[in-house]
Write a protein that holds these residues in place. Structure first.
Motif, PDB file in Angstrom:
ATOM      1  N   THR A 280       1.035  -1.202  -0.126  1.00 31.95           N
ATOM      2  CA  THR A 280      -0.042   0.127   0.125  1.00 31.95           C
ATOM      3  C   THR A 280       0.853   1.260  -0.093  1.00 31.95           C
ATOM      4  O   THR A 280       0.607   2.063  -0.694  1.00 31.95           O
ATOM      5  N   GLY A 281       1.979   1.118   0.851  1.00 35.83           N
ATOM      6  CA  GLY A 281       2.941   2.291   0.918  1.00 35.83           C
ATOM      7  C   GLY A 281       3.549   2.617  -0.556  1.00 35.83           C
ATOM      8  O   GLY A 281       3.875   3.846  -0.846  1.00 35.83           O
TER       9      GLY A 281
ATOM     10  N   VAL B 180      -5.991   0.926   0.526  1.00 37.44           N
ATOM     11  CA  VAL B 180      -6.638   0.100   1.309  1.00 37.44           C
ATOM     12  C   VAL B 180      -7.790  -0.509   1.280  1.00 37.44           C
ATOM     13  O   VAL B 180      -8.339  -1.647   1.377  1.00 37.44           O
ATOM     14  N   GLU B 181      -8.694   0.211   0.466  1.00 36.22           N
ATOM     15  CA  GLU B 181     -10.357  -0.305   0.081  1.00 36.22           C
ATOM     16  C   GLU B 181     -10.049  -1.373  -0.891  1.00 36.22           C
ATOM     17  O   GLU B 181     -11.131  -2.269  -0.768  1.00 36.22           O
TER      18      GLU B 181
ATOM     19  N   SER C  48      -6.067 -11.696   0.078  1.00 34.74           N
ATOM     20  CA  SER C  48      -6.309 -10.282  -0.679  1.00 34.74           C
ATOM     21  C   SER C  48      -5.308  -9.903  -1.424  1.00 34.74           C
ATOM     22  O   SER C  48      -5.235  -9.437  -2.896  1.00 34.74           O
ATOM     23  N   VAL C  49      -3.978  -9.772  -0.785  1.00 30.74           N
ATOM     24  CA  VAL C  49      -2.865  -8.914  -1.409  1.00 30.74           C
ATOM     25  C   VAL C  49      -2.419 -10.084  -2.627  1.00 30.74           C
ATOM     26  O   VAL C  49      -2.148  -9.316  -3.738  1.00 30.74           O
TER      27      VAL C  49
ATOM     28  N   ALA D 231       5.952   4.316  10.097  1.00 28.40           N
ATOM     29  CA  ALA D 231       4.815   3.819   9.039  1.00 28.40           C
ATOM     30  C   ALA D 231       3.693   3.611  10.157  1.00 28.40           C
ATOM     31  O   ALA D 231       2.567   4.069   9.691  1.00 28.40           O
ATOM     32  N   LEU D 232       3.798   2.898  11.130  1.00 26.97           N
ATOM     33  CA  LEU D 232       2.592   2.777  12.189  1.00 26.97           C
ATOM     34  C   LEU D 232       2.059   3.921  12.759  1.00 26.97           C
ATOM     35  O   LEU D 232       0.793   4.244  12.802  1.00 26.97           O
ATOM     36  N   ALA D 233       3.032   4.886  13.127  1.00 27.67           N
ATOM     37  CA  ALA D 233       2.704   6.309  13.761  1.00 27.67           C
ATOM     38  C   ALA D 233       1.788   7.256  12.747  1.00 27.67           C
ATOM     39  O   ALA D 233       0.777   7.892  13.295  1.00 27.67           O
TER      40      ALA D 233
END
Length: 236
Positions: free
Chosen positions: A41-42, A48-49, A75-76, A127-129
């Protein structure tokens, strides 16, 4: 879309087993799956959708028998195959080679691993933040205001939607305007933003679950403008 994934408000699944001391990942591969999703996604290979809708399209029996992170993996891989980035045949060949050769050793250039790590260990906290906000930097006049009564539309979308089944047709009150965000329903099918306001809608427990529900309880649900009608207008 209507599917087995939309379980909100359903009965018969038993008590949720919550263990505060439990690790976020039960097996090592689950952590790798978490990093893989952040990577694809990055890099913009999928949004994400699209990924969420990929999970929704799983066969119902497979969905119920698979674990949480197996949903992610399904899904990926399916989306990478659809986008001709990595074919399922390539994945199966790679798995076969790994089984013959055993575990791949860690370290640069060992076991055929790429020299380039797209999501390195030191990059993970950042990335998480920051996450991946879908907030849209545009100015749009809101259709609704706090305190206004609205009804969730009874939409039966064949594609992706974040309009959960148990609020369809129910009346609630706008409690807060979160601002403008992209619409999941269109982002999942072509990366089309369709920016609009998202609201916190307060529903009484009796409105959602009937007169037997505890009247002291209420629920707040984030809903996009396209999911709502003002009370008094014809329901879409």
């Amino acid at each position: 879309m209507n599917g087995i994934h939309d379980m909100g408000g359903m009965h018969g699944f038993g008590k949720i087993q919550y263990l505060p001391e439990e690790s976020p990942f039960r097996e090592e591969w689950e952590g790798r799956m978490f990093a893989l999703l952040a990577t694809v996604t990055g890099l913009g290979l999928m949004n994400v959708e699209e990924w969420r809708h990929g999970i929704e399209r799983m066969n119902p029996a497979e969905y119920l028998s698979a674990s949480y992170y197996e949903h992610w993996l399904h899904s990926v891989v399916d989306l990478l195959d659809q986008k001709s980035i990595l074919s399922i045949a390539d994945v199966e060949k790679r798995m076969a080679r790994m089984k013959r050769r055993g575990p791949i050793e860690d370290g640069p250039n060992k076991g055929g691993r790429s020299k380039t790590a797209m999501l390195r260990r030191e990059m993970v906290p950042g990335a998480l933040a920051t996450g991946q906000s879908t907030r849209a930097d545009v100015t749009i006049e809101p259709r609704f205001r706090p305190g206004q009564q609205v009804r969730a539309k009874n939409l039966q979308s064949p594609g992706h939607t974040r309009l959960v089944r148990y609020v369809k047709g129910k009346v609630g009150v706008v409690e807060k305007d979160f601002g403008v965000f992209t619409l999941p329903d269109t982002m999942a099918h072509g990366n089309i933003p369709t920016p609009q306001h998202v609201y916190s809608i307060a529903f009484s427990s009796e409105e959602l679950w009937g007169p037997q529900a505890d009247p002291k309880n209420s629920f707040r649900i984030g809903l996009w403008e396209d999911y709502l009608d003002p009370v008094g207008d014809e329901v879409s």
